[in-house]
Design an enzyme around this catalytic site. Sequence first.
Site, PDB file in Angstrom:
ATOM      1  N   TYR A  77       0.823  -1.206   0.000  1.00 29.84           N
ATOM      2  CA  TYR A  77       0.000   0.000   0.000  1.00 29.84           C
ATOM      3  C   TYR A  77       0.860   1.260   0.000  1.00 29.84           C
ATOM      4  O   TYR A  77       0.428   2.323   0.429  1.00 29.84           O
ATOM      5  CB  TYR A  77      -0.958  -0.001   1.208  1.00 29.84           C
ATOM      6  CG  TYR A  77      -2.046  -1.063   1.137  1.00 29.84           C
ATOM      7  CD1 TYR A  77      -2.212  -1.862   0.010  1.00 29.84           C
ATOM      8  CD2 TYR A  77      -2.914  -1.264   2.203  1.00 29.84           C
ATOM      9  CE1 TYR A  77      -3.202  -2.834  -0.052  1.00 29.84           C
ATOM     10  CE2 TYR A  77      -3.918  -2.234   2.153  1.00 29.84           C
ATOM     11  CZ  TYR A  77      -4.051  -3.020   1.027  1.00 29.84           C
ATOM     12  OH  TYR A  77      -5.032  -3.968   0.973  1.00 29.84           O
TER      13      TYR A  77
ATOM     14  N   LYS B 294       5.653 -13.801   4.242  1.00 28.09           N
ATOM     15  CA  LYS B 294       5.831 -14.678   3.097  1.00 28.09           C
ATOM     16  C   LYS B 294       7.285 -14.505   2.620  1.00 28.09           C
ATOM     17  O   LYS B 294       7.566 -14.206   1.457  1.00 28.09           O
ATOM     18  CB  LYS B 294       4.805 -14.279   2.013  1.00 28.09           C
ATOM     19  CG  LYS B 294       4.651 -15.246   0.865  1.00 28.09           C
ATOM     20  CD  LYS B 294       3.828 -16.467   1.167  1.00 28.09           C
ATOM     21  CE  LYS B 294       3.879 -17.395  -0.046  1.00 28.09           C
ATOM     22  NZ  LYS B 294       3.265 -18.697   0.150  1.00 28.09           N
TER      23      LYS B 294
ATOM     24  N   ASP C 197      -0.190 -17.643   3.958  1.00 29.60           N
ATOM     25  CA  ASP C 197      -1.210 -18.452   3.269  1.00 29.60           C
ATOM     26  C   ASP C 197      -1.626 -19.641   4.131  1.00 29.60           C
ATOM     27  O   ASP C 197      -2.814 -19.909   4.316  1.00 29.60           O
ATOM     28  CB  ASP C 197      -0.743 -18.882   1.872  1.00 29.60           C
ATOM     29  CG  ASP C 197       0.690 -19.399   1.841  1.00 29.60           C
ATOM     30  OD1 ASP C 197       1.388 -19.356   2.886  1.00 29.60           O
ATOM     31  OD2 ASP C 197       1.119 -19.859   0.767  1.00 29.60           O
TER      32      ASP C 197
ATOM     33  N   ASP D 177      -4.888  -6.669   6.249  1.00 25.40           N
ATOM     34  CA  ASP D 177      -6.181  -6.283   5.691  1.00 25.40           C
ATOM     35  C   ASP D 177      -6.995  -7.534   5.354  1.00 25.40           C
ATOM     36  O   ASP D 177      -8.158  -7.677   5.741  1.00 25.40           O
ATOM     37  CB  ASP D 177      -5.924  -5.435   4.426  1.00 25.40           C
ATOM     38  CG  ASP D 177      -7.136  -4.616   4.022  1.00 25.40           C
ATOM     39  OD1 ASP D 177      -8.157  -4.652   4.716  1.00 25.40           O
ATOM     40  OD2 ASP D 177      -7.042  -3.935   2.985  1.00 25.40           O
TER      41      ASP D 177
ATOM     42  N   ASP E  98     -10.241  -9.428   7.667  1.00 29.93           N
ATOM     43  CA  ASP E  98     -11.586  -9.608   7.088  1.00 29.93           C
ATOM     44  C   ASP E  98     -11.994 -11.075   7.117  1.00 29.93           C
ATOM     45  O   ASP E  98     -13.157 -11.413   7.346  1.00 29.93           O
ATOM     46  CB  ASP E  98     -11.642  -9.085   5.648  1.00 29.93           C
ATOM     47  CG  ASP E  98     -11.895  -7.579   5.582  1.00 29.93           C
ATOM     48  OD1 ASP E  98     -11.570  -6.887   6.568  1.00 29.93           O
ATOM     49  OD2 ASP E  98     -12.403  -7.090   4.558  1.00 29.93           O
TER      50      ASP E  98
HETATM   51 MG    MG Z   1     -10.304  -4.007   4.183  1.00 27.40          MG
END
Ligand code: MG
Length: 325
Positions: A120, A166, A198, A222, A226
């Site tokens: 990001y 990772k 993962d 992120d 979720d």
């Molecule tokens: Mg989000």
Amino acid sequence: MSETIAVIPGDGIGREVVPAAVRVLDALDMGFSFAMGEAGDDTLADTGEALPDRTVELVENSDATLFGAAGETAADVILPLRAAVGSFANVRPARAYPGVDAVKPETDLVFVRENTEGVYSGIESEVAPGVTTLTRVVTEEASRRITEFGFDYAEERDEPVTVAHKANVMRTTDGQFVESVADVAEERGVEYDAALMDALAMQLITQPEEYGVIVCPNLAGDVLSDLAAGLVGGLGLLPSANIGPENALFEPVHGSAPDIAGEGVANPAATILSTAMMLEHLEYENAGSRVRAAVEKTLEEGPHTPDLGGSATTEDVTSAVIERL
Ligand code: MG
Ligand code: NAI
């Protein structure tokens, strides 16, 4: 007790759940003053800007900010607001509550997400037609800072730490991240687990009870938070904090929910729980735990909004929380 709280309801149900949370704060009678700010789609339509400078200044000059949600302008609003509080850590608890159906009732996780860099970073380009690139930035400074924060957070709550990465593929960038984590852990003499992100995604679904605090690079935090939201019964329950060195912003994880906006039935729990995180961050621990306990009792005994299978309004639930304070 003279904290100034910037209050930015934003769009859609933000205008329903933020006033609900302010009612709860008012009921605590802490002597806070509230400074109202505008941002979001409607502000864009009215003023030509989704995030006016005066809202940013309000946030910079307040002790903390309570934000609801923006609609289509969310990225233009929330990213600069997180930057305005210097937020380097995004804290997202995902917890199942008695009285609410959850895929995994044993879930009680807190994601501590690096909030400034990684993929990001915003450094993207189209190098040739049809060929695009993104620069993933990982610095020692930001990696150490999020690790210190995550270890402190876990220590205060006596929870184990798992670090998601990772580094087997992103050898240089996540290599830097895991090296920084290892350095901080060695300096502090603390234990932690490292997990490939993962594989961790699967483990969180099959055995969430094995985990406590999960320290993550930006994108992983992120996505994994979720995923955990899905384990505990929905977006209406998930609070979050964006912590900076001297300022912080608190917001529900959910968005403006245009499908139910204006009906008065949005679940205020996520925003009221965000307020509890705000109180704790401002070191009003007692008030914070009272709010949390009142929300938990209300989730356990009802009333519930329609997202949790009930027929109560935002106002009914808020009044029930206030009664239990
Ligand atoms: Mg989000
Ligand atoms: P959303 O979180 O607004 O809604 C997803 C689903 O969850 C909807 O069915 C909604 O009704 C339900 N829901 C969410 N919060 C709820 C609550 N408190 N009580 C009951 N039900 C609730 O996400 P969606 O639909 O992807 O996005 C809608 C708008 O919100 C978009 O314009 C998006 O850009 C924006 N958004 C803004 C965010 C922010 O300001 N931080 C974060 C996420 C989305």
